[in-house]
Design a protein around this motif. Structure first.
Motif, mmCIF file in Angstrom:
data_model
loop_
_atom_site.group_PDB
_atom_site.id
_atom_site.type_symbol
_atom_site.label_atom_id
_atom_site.label_comp_id
_atom_site.label_asym_id
_atom_site.label_seq_id
_atom_site.Cartn_x
_atom_site.Cartn_y
_atom_site.Cartn_z
ATOM 1 N N LEU A 1 59.513 23.198 43.457
ATOM 2 C CA LEU A 1 60.411 23.405 42.309
ATOM 3 C C LEU A 1 61.416 22.263 42.192
ATOM 4 N N PRO A 2 61.577 21.705 41.000
ATOM 5 C CA PRO A 2 62.664 20.734 40.801
ATOM 6 C C PRO A 2 64.019 21.405 41.012
ATOM 7 N N ARG A 3 65.014 20.638 41.342
ATOM 8 C CA ARG A 3 66.329 21.206 41.650
ATOM 9 C C ARG A 3 66.927 21.995 40.494
ATOM 10 N N HIS A 4 66.661 21.559 39.271
ATOM 11 C CA HIS A 4 67.310 22.207 38.132
ATOM 12 C C HIS A 4 66.546 23.435 37.629
ATOM 13 N N ILE A 5 65.436 23.786 38.278
ATOM 14 C CA ILE A 5 64.666 24.967 37.879
ATOM 15 C C ILE A 5 64.730 25.987 39.005
ATOM 16 N N SER A 6 65.124 27.203 38.693
ATOM 17 C CA SER A 6 65.371 28.209 39.729
ATOM 18 C C SER A 6 64.168 29.098 40.021
ATOM 19 N N ALA A 7 63.189 29.132 39.129
ATOM 20 C CA ALA A 7 62.039 30.018 39.336
ATOM 21 C C ALA A 7 60.804 29.452 38.644
ATOM 22 N N TYR A 8 59.646 29.845 39.134
ATOM 23 C CA TYR A 8 58.392 29.410 38.518
ATOM 24 C C TYR A 8 58.132 30.200 37.241
ATOM 25 N N PRO A 9 57.557 29.557 36.238
ATOM 26 C CA PRO A 9 57.189 30.295 35.024
ATOM 27 C C PRO A 9 56.170 31.380 35.348
ATOM 28 N N LEU A 10 56.326 32.538 34.755
ATOM 29 C CA LEU A 10 55.428 33.662 35.006
ATOM 30 C C LEU A 10 53.979 33.280 34.675
ATOM 31 N N GLU A 11 53.798 32.529 33.615
ATOM 32 C CA GLU A 11 52.452 32.121 33.202
ATOM 33 C C GLU A 11 51.773 31.293 34.301
ATOM 34 N N TYR A 12 52.536 30.406 34.928
ATOM 35 C CA TYR A 12 51.996 29.568 36.011
ATOM 36 C C TYR A 12 51.592 30.424 37.196
ATOM 37 N N VAL A 13 52.454 31.342 37.614
ATOM 38 C CA VAL A 13 52.169 32.202 38.751
ATOM 39 C C VAL A 13 50.936 33.061 38.476
ATOM 40 N N GLU A 14 50.874 33.661 37.291
ATOM 41 C CA GLU A 14 49.737 34.519 36.948
ATOM 42 C C GLU A 14 48.446 33.722 36.899
ATOM 43 N N SER A 15 48.533 32.484 36.399
ATOM 44 C CA SER A 15 47.344 31.630 36.327
ATOM 45 C C SER A 15 46.832 31.286 37.715
ATOM 46 N N MET A 16 47.734 30.915 38.631
ATOM 47 C CA MET A 16 47.327 30.581 39.988
ATOM 48 C C MET A 16 46.751 31.798 40.717
ATOM 49 N N GLU A 17 47.356 32.956 40.476
ATOM 50 C CA GLU A 17 46.835 34.180 41.081
ATOM 51 C C GLU A 17 45.421 34.462 40.578
ATOM 52 N N ALA A 18 45.205 34.273 39.263
ATOM 53 C CA ALA A 18 43.897 34.555 38.678
ATOM 54 C C ALA A 18 42.836 33.581 39.177
ATOM 55 N N VAL A 19 43.181 32.288 39.239
ATOM 56 C CA VAL A 19 42.234 31.283 39.727
ATOM 57 C C VAL A 19 41.884 31.557 41.187
ATOM 58 N N SER A 20 42.879 31.900 41.976
ATOM 59 C CA SER A 20 42.652 32.178 43.391
ATOM 60 C C SER A 20 41.770 33.407 43.574
ATOM 61 N N ALA A 21 42.037 34.464 42.801
ATOM 62 C CA ALA A 21 41.240 35.684 42.895
ATOM 63 C C ALA A 21 39.792 35.421 42.474
ATOM 64 N N GLU A 22 39.620 34.585 41.458
ATOM 65 C CA GLU A 22 38.267 34.245 41.009
ATOM 66 C C GLU A 22 37.526 33.453 42.091
ATOM 67 N N THR A 23 38.214 32.500 42.687
ATOM 68 C CA THR A 23 37.623 31.716 43.774
ATOM 69 C C THR A 23 37.176 32.624 44.908
ATOM 70 N N LEU A 24 38.017 33.559 45.266
ATOM 71 C CA LEU A 24 37.711 34.477 46.357
ATOM 72 C C LEU A 24 36.516 35.357 46.006
ATOM 73 N N GLY A 25 36.505 35.881 44.790
ATOM 74 C CA GLY A 25 35.413 36.756 44.369
ATOM 75 C C GLY A 25 34.065 36.058 44.377
ATOM 76 N N VAL A 26 34.045 34.823 43.876
ATOM 77 C CA VAL A 26 32.800 34.047 43.854
ATOM 78 C C VAL A 26 32.312 33.774 45.277
ATOM 79 N N ALA A 27 33.244 33.408 46.156
ATOM 80 C CA ALA A 27 32.883 33.082 47.536
ATOM 81 C C ALA A 27 32.295 34.278 48.280
ATOM 82 N N LEU A 28 32.711 35.479 47.904
ATOM 83 C CA LEU A 28 32.278 36.674 48.627
ATOM 84 C C LEU A 28 31.075 37.360 47.986
ATOM 85 N N GLY A 29 30.666 36.891 46.804
ATOM 86 C CA GLY A 29 29.602 37.557 46.064
ATOM 87 C C GLY A 29 28.323 37.723 46.870
ATOM 88 N N GLY A 30 27.834 36.636 47.462
ATOM 89 C CA GLY A 30 26.591 36.705 48.216
ATOM 90 C C GLY A 30 26.698 37.512 49.490
#
Length: 279
Positions: free
Chosen positions: A183-212
């Motif tokens: 985080l840059p010094r002048h920003i106190s929190a991550y944008p919700l959209e960014y956090v949700e996007s990273m969570e979704a990408v990570s969950a998708e990565t995990l799901g694909v890896a475990l499919g087989g």
């Protein structure tokens, strides 16, 4: 023999735990064992040869003592005692190994400074998966933890972890960790959209890896976890109550900065439980 389990055996609590862990795996997979004892520190000094030979003979006798009860269990066990650099000898032996098993006297987080430089060096250069067994009792532990990031190395680690969880009758705890940009010094929190996007990408990565895995191991209980933080810290925290951790030795996949060499190094340096490094 590429199917054999090679063990860096030593007359110590950690060494005996490593031999026992390897023996249990050998019994389950019907694999032969090779116990290697290495006498290091030779310098070629005058008069050293006779003492060195006596030490090698004593090491061979110790290995035979370790091997005897394993043979009584019906296991095929070979022993080898030799002089040399322990790291180099074990790395060379891993060329013909299904896995290389070594012990560590590090008792885990909260028990003094991190140790295991030899273990890290062996894991970094070995030709086979390396299992590092700490001198701790796994009595009340449960679950096999694996780090997942979508890379080829991660895929190999995940399959190895599934096989071990299935062998041990444990659940597989598959973890993907995403690390936010600073985080840059002048920003106190991550944008919700960014956090949700990273969570979704990570969950998708995990799901694909475990499919087989769900098809190949239909009876295996799999727990999926998506976490935010620094990978080695999260992995070791979760593994504090687990029977085993499995990590890849390097790699960069859909979730950045997860299974890099530094991560496996950090997991080994703070050995929380039996740890497998797979490449």
């Amino acid at each position: 023999m590429a199917n054999q389990i090679v063990v860096g055996a030593a007359d110590s609590d950690a060494g005996r735990r490593a031999v026992q862990w390897a023996a249990d795996r050998a019994e389950a997979h019907r694999q032969p064992l090779l116990l290697i004892g290495v006498v290091g520190g030779a310098t070629g000094a005058v008069g050293e040869s006779e003492f060195l030979n006596a030490t090698i003979d004593a090491t061979a006798a110790t290995l035979e003592e370790l091997a005897a009860p394993l043979r009584e269990r019906g296991l095929t066990v070979e022993v080898r005692a030799q002089a040399g650099n322990p790291v180099n000898v074990l790395i060379d032996a891993s060329k013909d190994a299904a896995v290389l098993v070594i012990g560590s006297d590090y008792l885990g987080p909260g028990h003094g400074p991190a140790r295991g430089s030899h273990g890290v060096r062996i894991a970094a250069a070995a030709h086979s998966p390396v299992i590092v067994v700490p001198d701790t009792d796994a009595g009340n532990r449960s679950g096999v933890v694996v780090g997942v990031d979508g890379s080829e190395v991660s895929e190999a680690a995940t399959r190895f972890a599934a096989q071990e969880a299935d062998r041990l009758g444990e659940r597989l705890i598959a973890v993907t960790v995403w690390t936010p940009v600073p985080l840059p010094r002048h920003i106190s929190a991550y944008p919700l959209e960014y956090v949700e996007s990273m969570e979704a990408v990570s969950a998708e990565t995990l799901g694909v890896a475990l499919g087989g895995l769900r098809q190949d191991f239909p009876d295996l209980q799999i727990e999926e976890r998506v976490e935010r933080g620094y990978p080695s810290e999260i992995i070791n925290e979760i593994a504090g109550t687990a029977r085993m951790i499995v990590v890849g030795s390097h790699g960069r996949g859909a979730v950045a900065r997860f299974l890099l060499g530094s991560i496996s190094h950090e997991v080994l340096a703070r050995l929380a439980t039996v740890t497998a490094v797979v490449r």
